[in-house]
Each structure stands twice: as C-alpha cells, then as structure tokens.
Design an enzyme around this catalytic site. Structure first.
Site, PDB file in Angstrom:
ATOM      1  N   TYR A 169       0.842  -1.202   0.000  1.00  8.47           N
ATOM      2  CA  TYR A 169       0.000   0.000   0.000  1.00  8.47           C
ATOM      3  C   TYR A 169       0.881   1.258   0.000  1.00  8.47           C
ATOM      4  O   TYR A 169       0.651   2.188  -0.769  1.00  8.47           O
ATOM      5  CB  TYR A 169      -0.929  -0.002   1.228  1.00  8.47           C
ATOM      6  CG  TYR A 169      -1.861   1.170   1.265  1.00  8.47           C
ATOM      7  CD1 TYR A 169      -3.068   1.144   0.585  1.00  8.47           C
ATOM      8  CD2 TYR A 169      -1.534   2.323   1.971  1.00  8.47           C
ATOM      9  CE1 TYR A 169      -3.935   2.231   0.605  1.00  8.47           C
ATOM     10  CE2 TYR A 169      -2.386   3.410   2.000  1.00  8.47           C
ATOM     11  CZ  TYR A 169      -3.587   3.358   1.319  1.00  8.47           C
ATOM     12  OH  TYR A 169      -4.434   4.448   1.340  1.00  8.47           O
ATOM     13  N   HIS A 217       1.431   4.202  -3.071  1.00  7.14           N
ATOM     14  CA  HIS A 217       1.166   5.624  -2.841  1.00  7.14           C
ATOM     15  C   HIS A 217       2.410   6.503  -2.978  1.00  7.14           C
ATOM     16  O   HIS A 217       2.310   7.721  -2.976  1.00  7.14           O
ATOM     17  CB  HIS A 217       0.479   5.825  -1.489  1.00  7.14           C
ATOM     18  CG  HIS A 217      -0.979   5.503  -1.563  1.00  7.14           C
ATOM     19  ND1 HIS A 217      -1.439   4.211  -1.483  1.00  7.14           N
ATOM     20  CD2 HIS A 217      -2.053   6.294  -1.757  1.00  7.14           C
ATOM     21  CE1 HIS A 217      -2.753   4.222  -1.626  1.00  7.14           C
ATOM     22  NE2 HIS A 217      -3.152   5.471  -1.790  1.00  7.14           N
ATOM     23  N   TYR A 234      -4.602  17.197   0.245  1.00  9.45           N
ATOM     24  CA  TYR A 234      -4.931  15.800   0.556  1.00  9.45           C
ATOM     25  C   TYR A 234      -3.690  15.081   1.082  1.00  9.45           C
ATOM     26  O   TYR A 234      -2.656  15.069   0.436  1.00  9.45           O
ATOM     27  CB  TYR A 234      -5.458  15.128  -0.708  1.00  9.45           C
ATOM     28  CG  TYR A 234      -6.029  13.735  -0.560  1.00  9.45           C
ATOM     29  CD1 TYR A 234      -6.299  13.163   0.674  1.00  9.45           C
ATOM     30  CD2 TYR A 234      -6.322  12.994  -1.690  1.00  9.45           C
ATOM     31  CE1 TYR A 234      -6.829  11.888   0.768  1.00  9.45           C
ATOM     32  CE2 TYR A 234      -6.857  11.715  -1.601  1.00  9.45           C
ATOM     33  CZ  TYR A 234      -7.106  11.172  -0.376  1.00  9.45           C
ATOM     34  OH  TYR A 234      -7.635   9.906  -0.277  1.00  9.45           O
ATOM     35  N   TRP A 270      -8.552   2.794 -10.069  1.00  5.35           N
ATOM     36  CA  TRP A 270      -7.807   2.934  -8.818  1.00  5.35           C
ATOM     37  C   TRP A 270      -8.546   2.259  -7.661  1.00  5.35           C
ATOM     38  O   TRP A 270      -7.957   1.520  -6.877  1.00  5.35           O
ATOM     39  CB  TRP A 270      -7.556   4.412  -8.521  1.00  5.35           C
ATOM     40  CG  TRP A 270      -6.740   4.632  -7.276  1.00  5.35           C
ATOM     41  CD1 TRP A 270      -7.214   4.907  -6.014  1.00  5.35           C
ATOM     42  CD2 TRP A 270      -5.312   4.603  -7.157  1.00  5.35           C
ATOM     43  NE1 TRP A 270      -6.172   5.040  -5.136  1.00  5.35           N
ATOM     44  CE2 TRP A 270      -4.991   4.866  -5.814  1.00  5.35           C
ATOM     45  CE3 TRP A 270      -4.284   4.382  -8.060  1.00  5.35           C
ATOM     46  CZ2 TRP A 270      -3.685   4.907  -5.350  1.00  5.35           C
ATOM     47  CZ3 TRP A 270      -2.976   4.430  -7.598  1.00  5.35           C
ATOM     48  CH2 TRP A 270      -2.689   4.690  -6.252  1.00  5.35           C
TER      49      TRP A 270
END
Length: 113
Positions: free
Chosen positions: A18, A22, A41, A76
């Site tokens: 993960y 990212h 964000y 995504w």
C-alpha cells in the site's frame, strides 16, 4: 472550505505494498483528484494499518461525485479495495468520516473584534 478527515484500516500484511503504491500515484489519478476538488490531501498510516486521511474541498459530495464519474478512479478503487479490512464499498466512499472538534484558526478568528 470543508475539512474532511477519515479513517480506514489497511490489512497489516498489505501495508508495505500500500505504501509503495502511494509513493508514485498514477499521474492521471492525481490530475483527477485536483480537478474534482480534493485539495491539501494527505494520508497518514500507523504501523498497525490504521489509515487517517485528510483533505479540503468545497463540497465532499461534489468531490466524491466528481471522482466517481472518472474512469481512472474506477480503476484505482478496484485495485485499492483489496488492501482494506472491514470496508463497506469502495475506499473513497466507504471510509469512516471523523468529526472535527477543534480548529485553531476558527477559534482564533472568533476572538477577533
């Protein structure tokens, strides 16, 4: 501007992957987020997989609807969904939204005459 904070749980055995994904989010996904109103964000990940996200937007509903209308978001979300536990729906819609209880600037502004 609405401040949105949310929580998800990444499966502990998927944390490394993960994090890797990212580190280099697809450029078209980044462009879609910006175009649909996801600003400032950030994602924060604890060692046990607790994920906290934060972003600012004019409207959460509009930002989510805008992303839902994009092809890149569908791809995504399909790839990212497998990383989470106890998820009801896609990650960008199934997160637990947290309630803001304090914001420094709001309180400072309220003190101004």
């Amino acid at each position: 501007m609405q401040r949105v904070c949310f929580q998800l749980q990444v499966a502990p055995d998927r944390i490394e992957e993960y994090t890797r994904r990212h580190a280099a989010v697809w450029p078209d996904m980044l462009a879609a987020l910006e175009a649909t109103g996801w600003h400032n964000y950030s994602l924060f990940l604890r060692a046990d997989g607790l994920l906290i996200g934060y972003f600012e937007t004019d409207s959460l509903a509009a930002a989510q609807a805008g992303m839902a209308a994009t092809e890149v978001n569908a791809r995504w979300q399909a790839e990212m969904g497998e990383f989470f536990v106890d998820l009801d729906g896609a990650p960008d819609a199934g997160f637990v939204q947290l309630t803001e209880v304090f914001h420094l600037e709001d309180q400072l502004d309220s003190l101004q005459p």
